[in-house]
Structure formats: structure tokens, C-alpha cells
Design a protein around this motif. Structure first.
Motif, PDB file in Angstrom:
ATOM      1  N   ARG A   5       0.851  -1.186   0.000  1.00 16.71           N
ATOM      2  CA  ARG A   5       0.000   0.000   0.000  1.00 16.71           C
ATOM      3  C   ARG A   5       0.888   1.238   0.000  1.00 16.71           C
ATOM      4  O   ARG A   5       1.169   1.812   1.039  1.00 16.71           O
ATOM      5  CB  ARG A   5      -0.933   0.009   1.211  1.00 16.71           C
ATOM      6  N   THR A   7       1.889   4.997  -0.253  1.00 13.29           N
ATOM      7  CA  THR A   7       1.198   6.214   0.142  1.00 13.29           C
ATOM      8  C   THR A   7       1.413   7.304  -0.904  1.00 13.29           C
ATOM      9  O   THR A   7       2.538   7.563  -1.323  1.00 13.29           O
ATOM     10  CB  THR A   7       1.722   6.707   1.504  1.00 13.29           C
ATOM     11  N   ALA A  18     -10.691  12.517  -1.518  1.00 14.62           N
ATOM     12  CA  ALA A  18     -10.847  11.236  -0.839  1.00 14.62           C
ATOM     13  C   ALA A  18     -12.145  11.227  -0.052  1.00 14.62           C
ATOM     14  O   ALA A  18     -12.515  12.235   0.538  1.00 14.62           O
ATOM     15  CB  ALA A  18      -9.675  10.991   0.097  1.00 14.62           C
ATOM     16  N   ALA A  19     -12.835  10.099  -0.034  1.00 13.39           N
ATOM     17  CA  ALA A  19     -14.097   9.984   0.693  1.00 13.39           C
ATOM     18  C   ALA A  19     -13.989   9.032   1.873  1.00 13.39           C
ATOM     19  O   ALA A  19     -14.936   8.876   2.629  1.00 13.39           O
ATOM     20  CB  ALA A  19     -15.189   9.510  -0.245  1.00 13.39           C
ATOM     21  N   ALA A  20     -12.840   8.414   2.069  1.00 12.40           N
ATOM     22  CA  ALA A  20     -12.690   7.408   3.122  1.00 12.40           C
ATOM     23  C   ALA A  20     -12.944   7.974   4.512  1.00 12.40           C
ATOM     24  O   ALA A  20     -13.493   7.281   5.374  1.00 12.40           O
ATOM     25  CB  ALA A  20     -11.300   6.780   3.050  1.00 12.40           C
ATOM     26  N   LEU A  21     -12.554   9.211   4.766  1.00 12.24           N
ATOM     27  CA  LEU A  21     -12.763   9.798   6.093  1.00 12.24           C
ATOM     28  C   LEU A  21     -14.242   9.925   6.418  1.00 12.24           C
ATOM     29  O   LEU A  21     -14.673   9.651   7.537  1.00 12.24           O
ATOM     30  CB  LEU A  21     -12.083  11.158   6.190  1.00 12.24           C
ATOM     31  N   ALA A  23     -16.716   8.128   5.156  1.00  7.33           N
ATOM     32  CA  ALA A  23     -17.266   6.785   5.350  1.00  7.33           C
ATOM     33  C   ALA A  23     -16.865   6.229   6.709  1.00  7.33           C
ATOM     34  O   ALA A  23     -17.677   5.597   7.406  1.00  7.33           O
ATOM     35  CB  ALA A  23     -16.788   5.860   4.233  1.00  7.33           C
ATOM     36  N   SER A  24     -15.631   6.450   7.108  1.00  2.74           N
ATOM     37  CA  SER A  24     -15.170   5.985   8.418  1.00  2.74           C
ATOM     38  C   SER A  24     -15.924   6.676   9.540  1.00  2.74           C
ATOM     39  O   SER A  24     -16.238   6.064  10.563  1.00  2.74           O
ATOM     40  CB  SER A  24     -13.670   6.237   8.576  1.00  2.74           C
ATOM     41  N   ALA A  43     -12.825  15.164   7.133  1.00  5.66           N
ATOM     42  CA  ALA A  43     -13.406  14.894   5.822  1.00  5.66           C
ATOM     43  C   ALA A  43     -13.894  16.183   5.172  1.00  5.66           C
ATOM     44  O   ALA A  43     -13.728  16.397   3.968  1.00  5.66           O
ATOM     45  CB  ALA A  43     -14.547  13.891   5.943  1.00  5.66           C
ATOM     46  N   TYR A  69      -8.211   3.070  -9.597  1.00 10.26           N
ATOM     47  CA  TYR A  69      -9.017   4.237  -9.917  1.00 10.26           C
ATOM     48  C   TYR A  69      -9.047   4.577 -11.402  1.00 10.26           C
ATOM     49  O   TYR A  69      -9.586   5.590 -11.783  1.00 10.26           O
ATOM     50  CB  TYR A  69      -8.512   5.458  -9.133  1.00 10.26           C
TER      51      TYR A  69
END
Length: 77
Positions: A5, A7, A18-21, A23-24, A43, A69
Motif C-alpha cells: 500500500r 502512500t 478522498a471519501a474514506a474519512l 465513510a469511516s 473529511a 481508480y
């Protein structure tokens, strides 16, 4: 995870988002409200940055973003 992974990051010169924050934040909402709130706050900051410096994460990070992506018709296509 057992996969590499690398970075990558975004800047004004190499935009992306980014949308991960967000969703978390939703995932932790019922477990740790303070942590969830912190994630949502960050986010929103990431969204504001990405909205100001619009661009493609694929273009900014090249092959580092692929294949994950690069196989869709998404933002700015």
C-alpha cells in the motif's frame, strides 16, 4: 492487509480527493462519537481542499492510482 500500500498525497499542484474519512465517520458514529466527529471534521477539510483545487487523482498520481481508480468513467471525464 497483505498487499503493498504505497502512500500518495494530493497538493494544490497535484489535486485529488478522498471519501474514506467520511465513510469511516459513519462507521464509528455508534461506537466512538468523538472519533467519528473528528473524522467528519477532517473529511470536510479534505472536501473543501479538493473543491478548491479540482483535478483528477489519476492524473496527479499517474500509475500509482491504477488499476484501482483508472477503470471507470468518473469525475472530469
Amino acid at each position: 492487509m497483505d498487499t503493498l500500500r504505497t502512500t500518495y498525497y494530493i497538493t494544490a499542484e497535484k489535486p485529488g480527493s478522498a471519501a474514506a474519512l467520511a465513510a469511516s465517520s459513519m462507521a464509528f458514529k455508534g461506537v466512538d462519537a468523538a472519533y467519528s466527529s473528528s473524522l467528519l471534521h477532517k473529511a470536510k477539510q479534505v472536501f473543501d481542499f479538493a473543491n478548491k483545487y479540482r483535478g483528477s487523482y489519476n492524473d496527479s498520481n499517474g500509475q500509482g492510482a491504477c488499476p484501482f481508480y483508472c477503470d471507470h468513467k468518473g469525475y472530469m471525464v
